[in-house]
Motif scaffolding. Sequence first.
Motif, mmCIF file in Angstrom:
data_model
loop_
_atom_site.group_PDB
_atom_site.id
_atom_site.type_symbol
_atom_site.label_atom_id
_atom_site.label_comp_id
_atom_site.label_asym_id
_atom_site.label_seq_id
_atom_site.Cartn_x
_atom_site.Cartn_y
_atom_site.Cartn_z
ATOM 1 N N SER A 139 -34.855 26.102 97.437
ATOM 2 C CA SER A 139 -35.672 26.003 98.651
ATOM 3 C C SER A 139 -34.988 26.718 99.831
ATOM 4 N N VAL A 140 -33.661 26.590 99.946
ATOM 5 C CA VAL A 140 -32.963 27.284 101.049
ATOM 6 C C VAL A 140 -32.993 28.799 100.823
ATOM 7 N N ALA A 141 -32.809 29.212 99.567
ATOM 8 C CA ALA A 141 -32.853 30.661 99.278
ATOM 9 C C ALA A 141 -34.244 31.221 99.586
ATOM 10 N N ALA A 142 -35.287 30.435 99.273
ATOM 11 C CA ALA A 142 -36.662 30.888 99.564
ATOM 12 C C ALA A 142 -36.871 30.992 101.073
ATOM 13 N N GLU A 143 -36.291 30.054 101.813
ATOM 14 C CA GLU A 143 -36.403 30.065 103.283
ATOM 15 C C GLU A 143 -35.764 31.339 103.851
ATOM 16 N N ILE A 144 -34.668 31.771 103.234
ATOM 17 C CA ILE A 144 -33.938 32.953 103.721
ATOM 18 C C ILE A 144 -34.642 34.240 103.300
ATOM 19 N N GLY A 145 -35.095 34.267 102.047
ATOM 20 C CA GLY A 145 -35.782 35.472 101.554
ATOM 21 C C GLY A 145 -34.874 36.328 100.691
ATOM 22 N N GLY A 146 -35.136 37.637 100.703
ATOM 23 C CA GLY A 146 -34.541 38.561 99.736
ATOM 24 C C GLY A 146 -33.030 38.666 99.738
ATOM 25 N N SER A 147 -32.367 38.327 100.852
ATOM 26 C CA SER A 147 -30.913 38.486 100.902
ATOM 27 C C SER A 147 -30.180 37.250 100.379
ATOM 28 N N ALA A 148 -30.920 36.321 99.763
ATOM 29 C CA ALA A 148 -30.290 35.103 99.240
ATOM 30 C C ALA A 148 -30.525 34.963 97.745
ATOM 31 N N HIS A 149 -29.525 34.432 97.057
ATOM 32 C CA HIS A 149 -29.632 34.147 95.626
ATOM 33 C C HIS A 149 -29.239 32.690 95.425
ATOM 34 N N ALA A 150 -30.105 31.938 94.753
ATOM 35 C CA ALA A 150 -29.833 30.511 94.546
ATOM 36 C C ALA A 150 -29.139 30.287 93.214
ATOM 37 N N MET A 151 -28.224 29.330 93.188
ATOM 38 C CA MET A 151 -27.556 28.955 91.937
ATOM 39 C C MET A 151 -27.228 27.479 91.950
ATOM 40 N N LYS A 152 -27.379 26.842 90.795
ATOM 41 C CA LYS A 152 -26.892 25.466 90.667
ATOM 42 C C LYS A 152 -25.369 25.517 90.540
ATOM 43 N N LEU A 153 -24.686 24.764 91.356
ATOM 44 C CA LEU A 153 -23.223 24.730 91.255
ATOM 45 C C LEU A 153 -22.706 23.360 91.654
ATOM 46 N N ASP A 154 -22.117 22.667 90.682
ATOM 47 C CA ASP A 154 -21.390 21.426 90.961
ATOM 48 C C ASP A 154 -19.933 21.835 91.175
ATOM 49 N N VAL A 155 -19.390 21.549 92.358
ATOM 50 C CA VAL A 155 -18.032 22.022 92.656
ATOM 51 C C VAL A 155 -16.965 21.317 91.816
ATOM 52 N N LYS A 156 -17.373 20.304 91.038
ATOM 53 C CA LYS A 156 -16.420 19.658 90.129
ATOM 54 C C LYS A 156 -16.322 20.418 88.806
ATOM 55 N N ASP A 157 -17.181 21.424 88.628
ATOM 56 C CA ASP A 157 -17.323 22.116 87.340
ATOM 57 C C ASP A 157 -16.697 23.515 87.418
ATOM 58 N N ARG A 158 -15.528 23.647 86.787
ATOM 59 C CA ARG A 158 -14.782 24.914 86.862
ATOM 60 C C ARG A 158 -15.596 26.086 86.305
ATOM 61 N N GLN A 159 -16.295 25.841 85.190
ATOM 62 C CA GLN A 159 -17.062 26.931 84.574
ATOM 63 C C GLN A 159 -18.216 27.382 85.480
ATOM 64 N N ALA A 160 -18.857 26.405 86.132
ATOM 65 C CA ALA A 160 -19.969 26.753 87.042
ATOM 66 C C ALA A 160 -19.455 27.585 88.221
ATOM 67 N N ILE A 161 -18.249 27.286 88.689
ATOM 68 C CA ILE A 161 -17.658 28.072 89.779
ATOM 69 C C ILE A 161 -17.381 29.495 89.291
ATOM 70 N N HIS A 162 -16.836 29.583 88.102
ATOM 71 C CA HIS A 162 -16.580 30.894 87.504
ATOM 72 C C HIS A 162 -17.883 31.707 87.447
ATOM 73 N N ASP A 163 -18.965 31.052 86.996
ATOM 74 C CA ASP A 163 -20.251 31.738 86.847
ATOM 75 C C ASP A 163 -20.822 32.151 88.207
ATOM 76 N N ALA A 164 -20.666 31.277 89.213
ATOM 77 C CA ALA A 164 -21.238 31.588 90.538
ATOM 78 C C ALA A 164 -20.540 32.801 91.154
ATOM 79 N N VAL A 165 -19.213 32.858 91.014
ATOM 80 C CA VAL A 165 -18.486 34.018 91.562
ATOM 81 C C VAL A 165 -18.861 35.272 90.775
ATOM 82 N N ALA A 166 -18.987 35.133 89.439
ATOM 83 C CA ALA A 166 -19.396 36.287 88.622
ATOM 84 C C ALA A 166 -20.775 36.775 89.055
ATOM 85 N N THR A 167 -21.669 35.829 89.349
ATOM 86 C CA THR A 167 -23.017 36.204 89.794
ATOM 87 C C THR A 167 -22.959 36.956 91.114
#
Length: 259
Positions: free
Chosen positions: A47-75
């Motif tokens: 919803s926040v990415a949609a509010e911003i528009g084209g310059s935003a990319h949304a991702m699910k990220l639980d900061v307790k999850d090392r792999q999710a952090i790895h994926d978010a930075v890779a993205t």
Amino acid sequence: MTQNEFAGKVALVTGAGAGIGRSIALEWSARGGVVIVTDIDPAAADSVAAEIGGSAHAMKLDVKDRQAIHDAVATSVQVAGGLDALFNVAGINIPRNIEEMAEDEWYAVLDTNLTSIYRTCKRALPEMRKRGGGAIVNIASVAGILAENRCGAYSASKGGVMLLTRNLAMDFAKDNIRVNAVCPGSTRTPRLEKYWQRSPTGKSEIAVLAPMRRSAEPEEIARPAIFLASSDASYITGASLVVDGGLSAGINVPTFERM
Ligand SMILES: NC(=O)c1ccc[n+]([C@@H]2O[C@H](COP(=O)([O-])OP(=O)(O)OC[C@H]3O[C@@H](n4cnc5c(N)ncnc54)[C@H](O)[C@@H]3O)[C@@H](O)[C@H]2O)c1
């Protein structure tokens, strides 16, 4: 700071689905930057990415999850070409005194608020180095300066965030990576509004203790955070900027008001 301060720059914001994180994402994109909007709640990030528009990319990220952090930075590298700024915003509080607090609750608060910063920085620092530098802004709290009753884990985590900020600043200045913290006082966000519903007045009880006698709006915290990541703060690193309406400035003595 120019209107297009962050043109060509990429920021990753944790806990960006609501409150202070959402405001930081909006402020970053308003100044021309690309933002990776991450949150444990994927619908909130969308919803926040949609509010911003084209310059935003949304991702699910639980900061307790090392792999999710790895994926978010890779993205951020894949979709936007790199990473220039990291805003560590996600945080929780479980108000309990230490005698009442279960060990898993203690670890949940420390993990979400403090250890997460170890994880995100560890993954983000090499990408920032590739860009020739970067900026990290950690959202601590006035509770890291003044202890709050029944918030031992929260206060300890936020005090830890402030000192970790200084340590990171020392270790990575050589890579042109600046690391600073913002210490908000009472701020009108969804989490705090839930607490206020439990107070007899329905309003913030902390805000009235501050000389300014009100809570901050989320953007009043986001803008100082954005400043710390901007070129206007080019010689600032290791700082904790207190943004609390004067709450921690001193002790209010009612008698002196009457003298
Ligand atoms: N609001 C205040 O008065 C205040 C004061 C001082 C410090 N802070 C700090 O500011 C930060 C943001 O607070 P807020 O009031 O905007 O909170 P909020 O609860 O309104 O928003 C926080 C966002 O973080 C997300 N989140 C929660 N756990 C997460 C996790 N494990 N991984 C990723 N995302 C997660 C939530 O889904 C939510 O969208 C926190 O670190 C908080 O401790 C807030």
